[in-house]
Each structure stands twice: as C-alpha cells, then as structure tokens.
Design an enzyme around this catalytic site. Structure first.
Site, PDB file in Angstrom:
ATOM      1  N   ASN A 186      -8.603   0.900   6.575  1.00  0.00           N
ATOM      2  CA  ASN A 186      -7.569   0.656   7.580  1.00  0.00           C
ATOM      3  C   ASN A 186      -8.015   1.171   8.948  1.00  0.00           C
ATOM      4  OD1 ASN A 186      -5.156   0.130   8.888  1.00  0.00           O
ATOM      5  ND2 ASN A 186      -4.135   1.951   8.115  1.00  0.00           N
ATOM      6  N   GLY A 206     -11.373   4.516   2.975  1.00  0.00           N
ATOM      7  CA  GLY A 206     -12.722   3.941   3.070  1.00  0.00           C
ATOM      8  C   GLY A 206     -13.390   4.078   4.432  1.00  0.00           C
ATOM      9  N   ASP A 208       0.850  -1.196   0.000  1.00  0.00           N
ATOM     10  CA  ASP A 208       0.000   0.000   0.000  1.00  0.00           C
ATOM     11  C   ASP A 208       0.891   1.252   0.000  1.00  0.00           C
ATOM     12  OD1 ASP A 208      -2.418   1.390   0.204  1.00  0.00           O
ATOM     13  OD2 ASP A 208      -2.398   1.362   2.401  1.00  0.00           O
ATOM     14  N   ASP A 259       3.042   4.653  -5.325  1.00  0.00           N
ATOM     15  CA  ASP A 259       2.466   5.975  -5.070  1.00  0.00           C
ATOM     16  C   ASP A 259       3.442   7.042  -5.529  1.00  0.00           C
ATOM     17  OD1 ASP A 259       1.396   8.311  -4.199  1.00  0.00           O
ATOM     18  OD2 ASP A 259       1.025   7.656  -2.143  1.00  0.00           O
TER      19      ASP A 259
HETATM   20  P1  13P Z   1      -8.533   4.610   6.042  1.00  0.00           P
HETATM   21  O1  13P Z   1      -7.421   4.469   7.032  1.00  0.00           O
HETATM   22  O2  13P Z   1      -9.138   5.952   6.035  1.00  0.00           O
HETATM   23  O3  13P Z   1      -9.539   3.517   6.174  1.00  0.00           O
HETATM   24  O4  13P Z   1      -7.857   4.458   4.595  1.00  0.00           O
HETATM   25  C1  13P Z   1      -7.159   3.294   4.261  1.00  0.00           C
HETATM   26  C2  13P Z   1      -6.402   3.436   2.996  1.00  0.00           C
HETATM   27  O5  13P Z   1      -6.781   4.153   2.095  1.00  0.00           O
HETATM   28  C3  13P Z   1      -5.165   2.674   2.860  1.00  0.00           C
HETATM   29  O6  13P Z   1      -4.485   2.985   1.696  1.00  0.00           O
END
Ligand code: 13P
Length: 287
Positions: free
Chosen positions: A231, A209, A84, A105
């Site tokens: 996350n 999200g 990620d 990224d």
């Molecule tokens: P959140 O921590 O807001 O759920 O986002 C997770 C995310 O986009 C990881 O790349």
C-alpha cells in the site's frame, strides 16, 4: 472477471510465487493497477481498507468502479476485490456489496474470540463462494489509525485458526505497515517456517510489503507466502511524482491544472511500482 482469491493463491503457493495485493483509494489507483495486471498477464488482488471504502463513498461504489473497469477496459486476468483488515461487521457489508474476498482481522481479540468469530465467518463466506483471510499476531505500524506493535505470531494459534477452514492466513512475523524503522529486526523466518510446517498447503500472507528487501521477500515466498500486500509504496511513488510535476510548475503551464493531466504522472508512477512488485513476486505471466 471478479473472482474469489482462493484459486489464484492456491496456484501461487503450489507454483512458488506470490500474488500482489495492491490497495486502492480511488478511480485512478484502481485503473492503474488493473491496467498493469492486464499488461503483465498477472492475477491481482485489489485491497480495500474500511477507511478507503468510506473515502470512496461506500462498498457498493467500490464494486461498481471495479466491475465497470473490468468490463470497459477489457480486463481478462483474474481480479479479486478484497476487504483489508475488516471488522466482523464490515466483512458482511462487503459480501453484501459483492466482494468475493474478505479479511477478518480478529488479531486484537483474545484467541478464543478470534476463533469463534472466524468460525462464523468461514461458514457464511464459504456458503457465498467468498474467500476469507484471517490474522494471527497483529501486524505492526499504523494503518487507517490502527496502530500495532509488530508481534510474532504463535504457530500453534496459527494452526488453530487455519484449521477453521479459512482460505489464507496472515501471520505476524515482525512485519509492519508503512516505512520500516532503521532499527527494524527483520522478518522471523524461523517462525514462518514453523507456521508453514503446521499449516501445510495453506497460502500465507505477508502484510507490510513496502520496504522489505527483495531477498527477504523471496525467502518468505520460498517458505509459503503466496500473497503480499503493498500500500504505502504506491502512495509514496504517487506523491513523489505529483510533487515533481507541481514543483516543475507544470500545473501552471497550458492546461496543466486539469486533474487528468495533474494526476497522470502519479498514475504512471503507480503502474511502475506495481510492475516492479509483480516482477519480484514472480506473478507475471501467471494469469
Ligand atoms: P504497506 O502499507 O506497508 O505496504 O502494507 C500494506 C498492507 O499490509 C495492507 O494490509
């Protein structure tokens, strides 16, 4: 089985649902998410930030944990292990360790440099059967100490990056990592619509999200989002359940201090959060 995320996301985009990417931090997190995916017969993506990879002891440790759980816990749904928000160098480190999916990224580089680096990675990742996500427009909020302001991506830049042969695209549309502030302007659906029109069948990715209202999530899916990252919400539910256990003094009763007991309520909370998200995303039964 560990797979690249390409096929599951192409299927999700065609089927108008989204696959959840749930970020992992340790064995408990990983086991909880995999068990829920299996129970829900849902494909799943396990996200690993560079910081989480370091915390767990390195990318080889992560691959070992995930592969071991898949085998010993009889996980048969498709599982993608995905870096990620990776830097260029860490995309290679993860591929070398056995990840079959990476996100580069390059959103903080000038677009020319983002294009050049993405192009190089596309060539190397596709030669290894690894799926690749790229980002245009930085996602706001704070993640692993990286703070972005929540840009809205330029659709023409999205097309330029999509045309390089990446497998799925994260475009900033006002989404941010972590909790949304009370004065959040919401998602820019006009931008998402424009991006989808320019990028065609390419699955789009919604970061941040946590805390996006269900109607907005569903509208985003209807406009081509096929992967949604979560996350913070798992972290919040884990922390709340652990706090409740400690505040009730359960850690002081019997063998309540045994980590297997102490962490159990948090693990159950993560499972409930993941299941709820899979229901909203529509991925249940899609393995
Ligand atoms: P959140 O921590 O807001 O759920 O986002 C997770 C995310 O986009 C990881 O790349």
């Amino acid at each position: 089985m560990l797979v690249s995320a390409k096929e599951m996301l192409d299927k999700a985009k065609a089927g108008h649902y989204a696959v959840g990417q749930f970020n992992i931090n340790n064995l408990e997190w990983t086991k909880a998410i995999l068990a829920t995916a299996q129970e829900c017969n849902s494909p799943v993506i396990l996200g690993v930030s560079e910081g989480a990879g370091k915390y767990m002891g390195g990318y080889n440790v992560v691959v070992g944990i995930v592969n071991g759980l898949i085998k010993d816990q009889n996980i048969t749904v498709p599982v993608a292990l995905h870096l990620d928000h990776g830097s260029f160098e860490h995309c290679y480190k993860c591929m070398d360790a056995g990840f079959l999916s990476v996100m580069f990224d390059g959103s903080h580089y000038p677009i020319e440099e983002n294009v050049a680096k993405t192009k190089q990675l596309v060539a190397d990742a596709s030669a290894r059967g690894v799926s690749i996500e790229a980002e245009v427009g930085s996602i706001g909020g704070e993640e692993d100490g990286v703070v972005g302001t929540g840009e809205v991506a330029d659709p023409a830049e999205c097309k330029a990056i999509a045309d390089l042969g990446i497998d799925f695209l994260a475009a900033g549309i006002g989404n941010i990592h972590g909790k949304y502030p009370a004065n959040w302007a919401g998602l820019s659906f006009d931008t998402l619509d424009e991006i989808q029109k320019l990028t065609g069948d390419m699955p789009l990715v919604l970061h941040g999200g946590t805390g996006i209202p269900t109607e907005m999530i569903q509208k985003a899916i209807s406009l081509g989002v096929a992967k949604i990252n979560v996350n913070t919400e798992c972290q919040l539910s884990f922390a709340a359940a652990t706090r409740k256990y400690i505040e009730a003094g359960k850690d002081l009763e019997g063998k309540g201090f045994d980590p297997r007991k102490l962490l159990a309520p948090g693990v159950e909370a993560i499972k409930a959060t993941v299941k709820e998200k899979m229901e909203i995303f529509g991925s249940i039964g899609k393995a």
